[in-house]
Design an enzyme around this catalytic site. Structure first.
Site, PDB file in Angstrom:
ATOM      1  N   GLU A  90      -3.057   7.449   7.169  1.00  0.00           N
ATOM      2  CA  GLU A  90      -3.768   8.233   6.273  1.00  0.00           C
ATOM      3  C   GLU A  90      -4.908   9.026   6.855  1.00  0.00           C
ATOM      4  O   GLU A  90      -5.514   8.568   7.858  1.00  0.00           O
ATOM      5  CB  GLU A  90      -4.703   7.014   5.384  1.00  0.00           C
ATOM      6  CG  GLU A  90      -4.115   6.735   3.829  1.00  0.00           C
ATOM      7  CD  GLU A  90      -4.518   5.641   3.446  1.00  0.00           C
ATOM      8  OE1 GLU A  90      -3.954   5.073   2.593  1.00  0.00           O
ATOM      9  OE2 GLU A  90      -5.822   5.436   3.505  1.00  0.00           O
ATOM     10  N   ARG A 115      -5.192  -9.168  -8.996  1.00  0.00           N
ATOM     11  CA  ARG A 115      -5.627 -10.578  -8.791  1.00  0.00           C
ATOM     12  C   ARG A 115      -7.268 -10.557  -9.214  1.00  0.00           C
ATOM     13  O   ARG A 115      -7.737  -9.502  -9.518  1.00  0.00           O
ATOM     14  CB  ARG A 115      -5.470 -11.094  -7.460  1.00  0.00           C
ATOM     15  CG  ARG A 115      -6.293 -10.476  -6.582  1.00  0.00           C
ATOM     16  CD  ARG A 115      -6.490 -10.962  -5.060  1.00  0.00           C
ATOM     17  NE  ARG A 115      -6.624 -10.246  -4.236  1.00  0.00           N
ATOM     18  CZ  ARG A 115      -7.899  -9.794  -3.752  1.00  0.00           C
ATOM     19  NH1 ARG A 115      -8.857 -10.214  -4.449  1.00  0.00           N
ATOM     20  NH2 ARG A 115      -8.030  -8.895  -2.742  1.00  0.00           N
ATOM     21  N   LYS A 119       0.872  -1.085   0.072  1.00  0.00           N
ATOM     22  CA  LYS A 119      -0.187  -0.092   0.034  1.00  0.00           C
ATOM     23  C   LYS A 119       0.771   1.156   0.069  1.00  0.00           C
ATOM     24  O   LYS A 119       0.398   2.200  -0.452  1.00  0.00           O
ATOM     25  CB  LYS A 119      -0.965   0.068   1.231  1.00  0.00           C
ATOM     26  CG  LYS A 119      -2.006  -1.206   1.112  1.00  0.00           C
ATOM     27  CD  LYS A 119      -3.150  -1.088   2.027  1.00  0.00           C
ATOM     28  CE  LYS A 119      -3.779  -2.259   2.398  1.00  0.00           C
ATOM     29  NZ  LYS A 119      -4.821  -2.636   1.595  1.00  0.00           N
ATOM     30  N   HIS A 169     -14.813  -3.056   7.749  1.00  0.00           N
ATOM     31  CA  HIS A 169     -13.896  -2.776   6.464  1.00  0.00           C
ATOM     32  C   HIS A 169     -14.002  -3.980   5.531  1.00  0.00           C
ATOM     33  O   HIS A 169     -13.011  -3.840   4.682  1.00  0.00           O
ATOM     34  CB  HIS A 169     -12.311  -2.463   6.664  1.00  0.00           C
ATOM     35  CG  HIS A 169     -12.208  -1.376   7.859  1.00  0.00           C
ATOM     36  ND1 HIS A 169     -12.766  -0.173   7.772  1.00  0.00           N
ATOM     37  CD2 HIS A 169     -11.571  -1.437   9.113  1.00  0.00           C
ATOM     38  CE1 HIS A 169     -12.382   0.660   8.863  1.00  0.00           C
ATOM     39  NE2 HIS A 169     -11.983   0.095   9.540  1.00  0.00           N
TER      40      HIS A 169
HETATM   41  P1  ADP Z   1      -7.883  -3.923   2.012  1.00  0.00           P
HETATM   42  O1  ADP Z   1      -6.815  -4.315   1.602  1.00  0.00           O
HETATM   43  O2  ADP Z   1      -8.203  -4.674   3.701  1.00  0.00           O
HETATM   44  O3  ADP Z   1      -9.050  -4.180   1.292  1.00  0.00           O
HETATM   45  P2  ADP Z   1      -8.283  -0.810   1.817  1.00  0.00           P
HETATM   46  O4  ADP Z   1      -7.308   0.003   1.720  1.00  0.00           O
HETATM   47  O5  ADP Z   1      -8.921  -1.459   0.428  1.00  0.00           O
HETATM   48  O6  ADP Z   1      -7.810  -2.464   2.745  1.00  0.00           O
HETATM   49  O7  ADP Z   1      -9.521  -0.580   2.764  1.00  0.00           O
HETATM   50  C1  ADP Z   1     -10.644  -1.506   3.039  1.00  0.00           C
HETATM   51  C2  ADP Z   1     -11.725  -0.489   3.288  1.00  0.00           C
HETATM   52  O8  ADP Z   1     -11.415   0.175   4.598  1.00  0.00           O
HETATM   53  C3  ADP Z   1     -12.219   0.570   2.410  1.00  0.00           C
HETATM   54  O9  ADP Z   1     -13.260  -0.150   1.697  1.00  0.00           O
HETATM   55  C4  ADP Z   1     -12.993   1.766   3.310  1.00  0.00           C
HETATM   56  O10 ADP Z   1     -14.090   1.131   3.753  1.00  0.00           O
HETATM   57  C5  ADP Z   1     -11.973   1.607   4.333  1.00  0.00           C
HETATM   58  N1  ADP Z   1     -11.022   2.590   4.496  1.00  0.00           N
HETATM   59  C6  ADP Z   1      -9.775   2.292   4.047  1.00  0.00           C
HETATM   60  N2  ADP Z   1      -9.076   3.563   3.959  1.00  0.00           N
HETATM   61  C7  ADP Z   1      -9.907   4.545   4.230  1.00  0.00           C
HETATM   62  C8  ADP Z   1      -9.801   5.876   4.481  1.00  0.00           C
HETATM   63  N3  ADP Z   1      -8.522   6.467   4.183  1.00  0.00           N
HETATM   64  N4  ADP Z   1     -10.954   6.796   4.938  1.00  0.00           N
HETATM   65  C9  ADP Z   1     -11.808   5.933   5.247  1.00  0.00           C
HETATM   66  N5  ADP Z   1     -12.107   4.574   5.128  1.00  0.00           N
HETATM   67  C10 ADP Z   1     -10.970   3.965   4.635  1.00  0.00           C
HETATM   68  P1  ADP Z   2     -11.540  -8.454  -2.524  1.00  0.00           P
HETATM   69  O1  ADP Z   2     -10.804  -7.632  -2.344  1.00  0.00           O
HETATM   70  O2  ADP Z   2     -11.550  -9.475  -3.554  1.00  0.00           O
HETATM   71  O3  ADP Z   2     -12.945  -7.823  -2.807  1.00  0.00           O
HETATM   72  P2  ADP Z   2     -11.390  -9.453   0.142  1.00  0.00           P
HETATM   73  O4  ADP Z   2     -10.666  -8.171   0.291  1.00  0.00           O
HETATM   74  O5  ADP Z   2     -12.485  -9.850   0.963  1.00  0.00           O
HETATM   75  O6  ADP Z   2     -12.309  -9.265  -1.237  1.00  0.00           O
HETATM   76  O7  ADP Z   2     -10.372 -10.412  -0.079  1.00  0.00           O
HETATM   77  C1  ADP Z   2     -10.697 -11.726  -0.725  1.00  0.00           C
HETATM   78  C2  ADP Z   2     -10.115 -12.817   0.115  1.00  0.00           C
HETATM   79  O8  ADP Z   2      -8.756 -12.955   0.236  1.00  0.00           O
HETATM   80  C3  ADP Z   2     -10.739 -12.999   1.468  1.00  0.00           C
HETATM   81  O9  ADP Z   2     -10.903 -14.314   1.773  1.00  0.00           O
HETATM   82  C4  ADP Z   2      -9.688 -12.358   2.432  1.00  0.00           C
HETATM   83  O10 ADP Z   2      -9.688 -13.191   3.658  1.00  0.00           O
HETATM   84  C5  ADP Z   2      -8.409 -12.643   1.650  1.00  0.00           C
HETATM   85  N1  ADP Z   2      -7.285 -11.823   1.543  1.00  0.00           N
HETATM   86  C6  ADP Z   2      -7.059 -10.805   0.853  1.00  0.00           C
HETATM   87  N2  ADP Z   2      -6.197 -10.110   0.942  1.00  0.00           N
HETATM   88  C7  ADP Z   2      -5.369 -10.991   1.936  1.00  0.00           C
HETATM   89  C8  ADP Z   2      -4.123 -10.682   2.341  1.00  0.00           C
HETATM   90  N3  ADP Z   2      -3.297  -9.930   2.149  1.00  0.00           N
HETATM   91  N4  ADP Z   2      -3.658 -11.841   3.142  1.00  0.00           N
HETATM   92  C9  ADP Z   2      -4.565 -12.906   3.496  1.00  0.00           C
HETATM   93  N5  ADP Z   2      -5.810 -12.871   3.066  1.00  0.00           N
HETATM   94  C10 ADP Z   2      -6.075 -12.051   2.410  1.00  0.00           C
HETATM   95 MG    MG Z   3      -9.513  -3.144  -0.590  1.00  0.00          MG
END
Ligand code: ADP
Ligand code: ADP
Ligand code: MG
Length: 482
Positions: free
Chosen positions: A200, A294, A116, A235
């Site tokens: 952030e 992916r 990230k 989240h």
């Molecule tokens: P992940 O890798 O777990 O998907 P993301 O960075 O995509 O992490 O964030 C997952 C969720 O967390 C986002 O869809 C949003 O709802 C919340 N989120 C992440 N960053 C922010 C932010 N800077 N401000 C508000 N909500 C956030």
């Molecule tokens: P998507 O990003 O495809 O919308 P998710 O954020 O829920 O969906 O992630 C997809 C799947 O992969 C979930 O089962 C989650 O638990 C797993 N996952 C995603 N990122 C990671 C990670 N960095 N490490 C371990 N598991 C992950």
């Molecule tokens: Mg995400």
């Protein structure tokens, strides 16, 4: 030429990938582990390989063993699905060294976009707006506090290697930041093997909007429009829809966010299916969040509104073949699709609830696609993700998709395990959701879970009444027999 493609995953995504592999004329190869000898994806695979063991580290995450099996069975390519090794640069590189095709983008794209902090730098260089905050990792509480003072609270502490909504904590002041810093760092280390953190700005009432990319090795980069994934708990997404009701008819914003995603994908020479995630404020300004290099869980809603087979095209791209689509204007939005993640979890606490499916049945209206791995006797095991199916509903427009959703949900029968089905049923009859007016705070603000709770107690009352009735009839019966 026909290739041997190993599906390096399980559950619904393994089935989805195996289907595409076979449709393209290749041989689908699947794994099975000791805890899942009857894994339903095997039915879709031509060759089955045993991975001894029943925990993920010795099986689906065991790179050395997977590589060994791949050589032994003369595998040409590996599709990693999502989760597990899908965003692991080392795995992609090791496959390349062995001459096995990794079905995903080139390793450097995973390396750059999977972190990230690094991906934020790349986005900045590409002229893509990023969420205000640290550009690289923060090394100390002092540094984090300094950045928080600049961007102002609330801020989000986020693991650079995070995923699946894990490794994130909101901090409202210096004190909370001090309290959370070390625990989030430790969580990041234990969950993702990387303690790196970002700070952030926490955007209030935002929308999670992401753009689907499909690209090939010849430099073609197309977008397949956006998905709105703002219905989340912890989240983590639970309902996704395409197109976004928040962007609605604003074609200018739609075009802008989609073009921004294409621009970023081009910056890293992206050559597969991928998703650029953004956070969008109430004024529709948007910032880059992360890129998932992916296939994503919610890809089917995009497939349903565009008719582009993302998994098949991803496989074609990996083999250096041309995509089904030849130009951006061939990709159009046709109707509206919504996906409901069916998870084996307690509908009130929303925590995973493993168990065995006793009975499973459905009668769906026209327009429903159910991607799942469920069968009577299927055991939801604690070592795997609790998501066991995705109910994908497509309609002429959003109202029609909602109408079909309610019908589909009420005709999905799953007994023996707890699921979040009741939560979905409540959301699809809730006025804010019906109006398409919701942000990522929807679950906490509207609190549909509370209604599940009262429904549950109603159910308990009905069950109690029923069992009293049964006991009474039994008594009557006994009296009659006597
Ligand atoms: P992940 O890798 O777990 O998907 P993301 O960075 O995509 O992490 O964030 C997952 C969720 O967390 C986002 O869809 C949003 O709802 C919340 N989120 C992440 N960053 C922010 C932010 N800077 N401000 C508000 N909500 C956030
Ligand atoms: P998507 O990003 O495809 O919308 P998710 O954020 O829920 O969906 O992630 C997809 C799947 O992969 C979930 O089962 C989650 O638990 C797993 N996952 C995603 N990122 C990671 C990670 N960095 N490490 C371990 N598991 C992950
Ligand atoms: Mg995400």
């Amino acid at each position: 030429m026909s290739k041997r493609v190993l599906v390096c995953n399980r559950g619904e995504i393994a089935i989805r990938v195996a289907k595409a592999v076979k449709e393209l004329g290749h041989t689908a190869v699947g794994f099975w582990t000791d805890n899942e000898p009857n894994a339903p994806h095997l039915e879709y695979c031509d060759i089955w390989i045993h991975l001894p063991g029943s925990d993920n580290t010795t099986t689906y995450l065991n790179m050395e063993l997977i590589l060994e099996k791949a050589s032994e069975y003369e595998i040409d390519a590996i599709h990693p699905g999502y989760g597990f090794l899908s965003e692991n640069t080392t795995f992609a590189k090791k496959l390349n060294e062995k001459g096995i095709v990794f079905i995903g983008p080139h390793a450097e794209a995973i390396e750059k976009m999977g972190d990230k902090a690094i991906s934020k730098q790349v986005a900045k260089e590409a002229g893509v707006p990023v969420v205000p905050g640290s550009v690289g990792e923060v090394d100390s509480i002092e540094e984090a506090k300094k950045i928080a003072a600049e961007i102002k609270y609330p801020v989000l502490l986020k693991a650079v290697a995070g995923g699946g909504g894990k490794g994130m904590r909101v901090c409202n002041d210096d004190k909370e930041l001090e309290k959370n810093f070390e625990p989030v760092k430790r969580e990041a280390q234990s969950s993702f093997g990387n303690p790196g953190l970002l700070v952030e700005k926490f955007i209030v009432n935002p929308h999670h909007i992401e753009v689907q990319i499909i690209a090939d090795k010849a430099g073609n980069v197309f977008h397949c429009f956006e998905r709105e994934c703002s219905v989340q708990r912890r989240h983590q997404k639970i309902i996704e829809e395409a197109p976004s009701p928040f962007i609605g008819e604003d074609q200018e914003v739609r075009e802008k966010i989609c073009q921004t995603a294409v621009q970023l994908a081009k910056q890293v020479g992206y050559d597969s299916a991928g998703t650029v995630e953004f956070i969008m404020g109430e004024d529709k300004s948007f910032y880059f969040l992360e890129m998932n290099t992916r296939i994503q869980v919610e890809h089917p809603i995009t497939e349903e509104i565009t008719r582009v087979d993302l998994v098949a095209n991803m496989i074609k791209a990996a083999f250096g073949d041309s995509l089904d689509i030849k130009s951006q204007d061939q990709i159009q939005i046709l109707g509206h699709a919504i996906e409901y993640r069916i998870c084996a979890e307690d509908p009130v606490t929303l925590l995973p609830a493993p168990g065995e499916v006793v009975s499973f049945d459905y009668t769906f209206p026209q327009g429903v696609r159910f991607d799942h791995c469920i069968y009577p006797g299927f055991e939801v095991r604690p070592e795997f993700d609790p998501m066991i199916g995705k109910l994908i509903v497509v309609g002429y427009d959003r109202d029609v998709a909602l109408r079909k959703s309610r019908e589909a949900l009420s005709n999905l029968y799953l007994d023996g395990i707890k699921t979040n089905k009741a939560l979905h049923e409540i959301i699809t009859t809730e006025e804010n959701f019906i109006a398409g007016k919701y942000s990522t705070h929807y679950i906490s603000e509207v609190n549909p879970v509370e209604r599940v709770e009262s429904l549950k107690s109603d159910d308990d009352l009905i069950l109690k009444a029923l069992s009293q009735e049964l006991n009474y009839m039994r008594d009557v019966n006994e009296v009659l027999h006597y």
